[in-house]
Motif scaffolding. Structure first.
Motif, PDB file in Angstrom:
ATOM      1  N   ARG A   1       0.839  -1.207   0.000  1.00  0.00           N
ATOM      2  CA  ARG A   1       0.000   0.000   0.000  1.00  0.00           C
ATOM      3  C   ARG A   1       0.874   1.258   0.000  1.00  0.00           C
ATOM      4  O   ARG A   1       0.574   2.233  -0.701  1.00  0.00           O
ATOM      5  CB  ARG A   1      -0.910  -0.029   1.227  1.00  0.00           C
ATOM      6  N   ILE A   2       1.964   1.249   0.763  1.00  0.00           N
ATOM      7  CA  ILE A   2       2.834   2.418   0.855  1.00  0.00           C
ATOM      8  C   ILE A   2       3.637   2.587  -0.428  1.00  0.00           C
ATOM      9  O   ILE A   2       3.801   3.701  -0.932  1.00  0.00           O
ATOM     10  CB  ILE A   2       3.763   2.289   2.076  1.00  0.00           C
ATOM     11  N   VAL A   3       4.129   1.473  -0.950  1.00  0.00           N
ATOM     12  CA  VAL A   3       4.889   1.531  -2.199  1.00  0.00           C
ATOM     13  C   VAL A   3       4.009   2.047  -3.334  1.00  0.00           C
ATOM     14  O   VAL A   3       4.428   2.905  -4.126  1.00  0.00           O
ATOM     15  CB  VAL A   3       5.460   0.140  -2.539  1.00  0.00           C
ATOM     16  N   ALA A   4       2.765   1.548  -3.402  1.00  0.00           N
ATOM     17  CA  ALA A   4       1.848   1.996  -4.451  1.00  0.00           C
ATOM     18  C   ALA A   4       1.536   3.480  -4.325  1.00  0.00           C
ATOM     19  O   ALA A   4       1.304   4.165  -5.332  1.00  0.00           O
ATOM     20  CB  ALA A   4       0.551   1.187  -4.393  1.00  0.00           C
ATOM     21  N   GLY A   5       1.563   4.007  -3.100  1.00  0.00           N
ATOM     22  CA  GLY A   5       1.301   5.426  -2.879  1.00  0.00           C
ATOM     23  C   GLY A   5       2.512   6.310  -3.066  1.00  0.00           C
ATOM     24  O   GLY A   5       2.416   7.534  -2.897  1.00  0.00           O
ATOM     25  N   GLY A   6       3.671   5.725  -3.384  1.00  0.00           N
ATOM     26  CA  GLY A   6       4.872   6.519  -3.633  1.00  0.00           C
ATOM     27  C   GLY A   6       5.734   6.781  -2.420  1.00  0.00           C
ATOM     28  O   GLY A   6       6.705   7.534  -2.506  1.00  0.00           O
ATOM     29  N   GLY A   7       5.398   6.156  -1.276  1.00  0.00           N
ATOM     30  CA  GLY A   7       6.140   6.432  -0.047  1.00  0.00           C
ATOM     31  C   GLY A   7       7.250   5.455   0.263  1.00  0.00           C
ATOM     32  O   GLY A   7       7.826   5.510   1.353  1.00  0.00           O
ATOM     33  N   GLY A   8       7.575   4.579  -0.689  1.00  0.00           N
ATOM     34  CA  GLY A   8       8.641   3.624  -0.418  1.00  0.00           C
ATOM     35  C   GLY A   8       8.868   2.701  -1.588  1.00  0.00           C
ATOM     36  O   GLY A   8       8.258   2.844  -2.656  1.00  0.00           O
ATOM     37  N   LEU A   9       9.761   1.750  -1.379  1.00  0.00           N
ATOM     38  CA  LEU A   9      10.005   0.692  -2.349  1.00  0.00           C
ATOM     39  C   LEU A   9      10.141  -0.608  -1.581  1.00  0.00           C
ATOM     40  O   LEU A   9      10.174  -0.621  -0.339  1.00  0.00           O
ATOM     41  CB  LEU A   9      11.242   0.976  -3.193  1.00  0.00           C
ATOM     42  N   MET A  10      10.195  -1.742  -2.299  1.00  0.00           N
ATOM     43  CA  MET A  10      10.158  -3.025  -1.624  1.00  0.00           C
ATOM     44  C   MET A  10      11.114  -3.997  -2.295  1.00  0.00           C
ATOM     45  O   MET A  10      11.315  -3.949  -3.510  1.00  0.00           O
ATOM     46  CB  MET A  10       8.733  -3.586  -1.631  1.00  0.00           C
ATOM     47  N   ALA A  11      11.676  -4.884  -1.469  1.00  0.00           N
ATOM     48  CA  ALA A  11      12.556  -5.946  -1.962  1.00  0.00           C
ATOM     49  C   ALA A  11      12.192  -7.246  -1.267  1.00  0.00           C
ATOM     50  O   ALA A  11      11.796  -7.255  -0.092  1.00  0.00           O
ATOM     51  CB  ALA A  11      14.018  -5.606  -1.694  1.00  0.00           C
ATOM     52  N   ASP A  12      12.311  -8.348  -1.974  1.00  0.00           N
ATOM     53  CA  ASP A  12      12.195  -9.656  -1.344  1.00  0.00           C
ATOM     54  C   ASP A  12      13.402  -9.893  -0.456  1.00  0.00           C
ATOM     55  O   ASP A  12      14.517  -9.445  -0.759  1.00  0.00           O
ATOM     56  CB  ASP A  12      12.118 -10.760  -2.399  1.00  0.00           C
ATOM     57  N   ASP A  13      13.187 -10.631   0.620  1.00  0.00           N
ATOM     58  CA  ASP A  13      14.286 -10.929   1.525  1.00  0.00           C
ATOM     59  C   ASP A  13      15.422 -11.648   0.792  1.00  0.00           C
ATOM     60  O   ASP A  13      16.603 -11.385   1.055  1.00  0.00           O
ATOM     61  CB  ASP A  13      13.772 -11.802   2.680  1.00  0.00           C
ATOM     62  N   ALA A  14      15.074 -12.519  -0.146  1.00  0.00           N
ATOM     63  CA  ALA A  14      16.080 -13.291  -0.864  1.00  0.00           C
ATOM     64  C   ALA A  14      16.948 -12.434  -1.784  1.00  0.00           C
ATOM     65  O   ALA A  14      18.090 -12.793  -2.075  1.00  0.00           O
ATOM     66  CB  ALA A  14      15.414 -14.401  -1.669  1.00  0.00           C
TER      67      ALA A  14
END
Length: 358
Positions: A296-309
């Motif tokens: 939800r935050i990434v879609a709103g432009g407030g962050g990015l995301m990575a898989d743990d692997a």
């Protein structure tokens, strides 16, 4: 008024309960507050430190599959229900508010037996077994997530500590960086893995330390109280501050321009409330709620995301350095994160609890 709060195990269950307790006291200084928990959780440290009474009852972990352990649950659960009922009687409780965790299941059943009003708060998009049960017994259900998963739940946000909910990062930044021995004119990365720390985040950030320093980035890294680093960056500039634990997360948030963290419900609620953009690395196991929180935050432009692997020193250098070197991009992401935050959930829930109990 006598309020009993049930939530334990992790900070994600305990901190919202304590934030509600603080808000209740602000609204009604005479309110009686008792927390129930188990000896297994962080509540044994966090609740007494905040000045609230804590009653310990037996922990009854519920297996998530049909195993022989399931046969031992009814007897142990009955004992825990009786223990919570005794607490409710002893403090003359008017209402029970549950936040999930091992202690919540017997607490809900005990309150139902005593005919007390029950309020459930669920911070996650995928509720645990305790709150799924509690929602069936409760008079009122509230959600920290905008799309509640529990039927009939009203979105209210997640109660946060006042020092975080009222934090002004811009005006506090210089003081916060000085507090940790950081310089005021360098981009700052905050690394933390929740109340217990996260080994994969620790390893990747420490491996990226030379590249971060070479790029002029300073780091405030919270390992977690039980984690020992494989190595420590040598002293030098920019600073790489390595700490086992921080009890002033408000200052850590104020000191940072960007965070590298997990995606727990409390973490997401705090970062959006203070407007701190982050790179989220959800836990690779469990029900997947951390990924939903962060999406939800990434879609709103407030962050990015990575898989743990995929998290590595190279990932940090490739994805986070360009952000930290671009103040305008950091500002845009900060504003986007802040638009998704809720700062008043503690006082809103406290008013609801007093109204329902009254």
């Amino acid at each position: 008024m006598r309020v009993v709060l049930a939530g334990g195990g992790t900070a994600g269950h305990i901190e919202p309960a304590l934030a509600l307790a603080d808000a209740l006291r602000r609204l009604d200084p005479g309110v009686g507050i008792t927390c129930v928990g188990t000896e297994r959780g962080l509540e044994t440290q966090l609740v007494p430190a905040r000045g609230y009474d804590l009653e310990l009852v037996p922990a009854v972990p519920l297996p998530r599959a049909l195993t022989p352990r399931l046969l031992t649950v009814p007897g142990r659960l009955a004992g825990a229900v009786n223990a919570v009922a005794a607490v409710l009687d002893r403090v003359a409780a008017d209402i029970l508010v549950g936040f999930g965790g091992y202690v919540a299941t017997p607490a809900y059943l005990a309150a139902k037996r005593r005919g007390l009003p029950i309020v459930v708060h669920e911070a996650n998009p995928r509720p645990g077994l305790a709150n799924r049960l509690g929602a069936r017994l409760a008079d009122h259900v509230f959600s920290g997530f905008p799309e509640p998963a529990l039927a009939g739940a009203a979105y209210i946000g997640t109660p946060l500590r006042r020092e975080i909910a009222t934090l002004d990062r811009l005006s506090t930044g210089d003081k916060a960086r000085s507090w940790f021995g950081l310089e005021n004119d360098r981009p700052t990365l905050l690394v933390f893995g929740g109340s217990r720390g996260a080994r994969s985040l620790n390893q990747a950030a420490l491996a990226a330390a030379p590249a971060l320093r070479a790029a002029g980035i300073q780091v405030l890294h919270v390992l977690g109280p039980d984690n020992v680093p494989d190595h420590e960056p040598p002293p030098g500039d920019p600073q790489y501050v390595l700490l086992p634990y921080i009890d002033r997360m408000d200052l850590a948030y104020a000191a940072a321009d960007l965070a590298l963290c997990r995606g727990g419900a409390l973490t997401c609620a705090e970062l959006t409330a203070v407007g701190l953009p982050a790179a989220y690395v959800p836990l690779p196991h469990g029900t997947g709620e951390q990924r939903v929180n962060a999406e939800r935050i990434v879609a709103g432009g407030g962050g990015l995301m990575a898989d743990d692997a995929e998290l590595s020193a190279q990932w940090i250098v490739h994805h986070l350095l360009p952000i930290l070197r671009d103040p305008e991009r950091v500002a845009v992401m900060s504003e986007a994160a802040a638009r998704l935050g809720r700062k008043d959930a503690d006082i809103m829930l406290a008013r609801k609890v007093l109204e329902i109990a009254g």
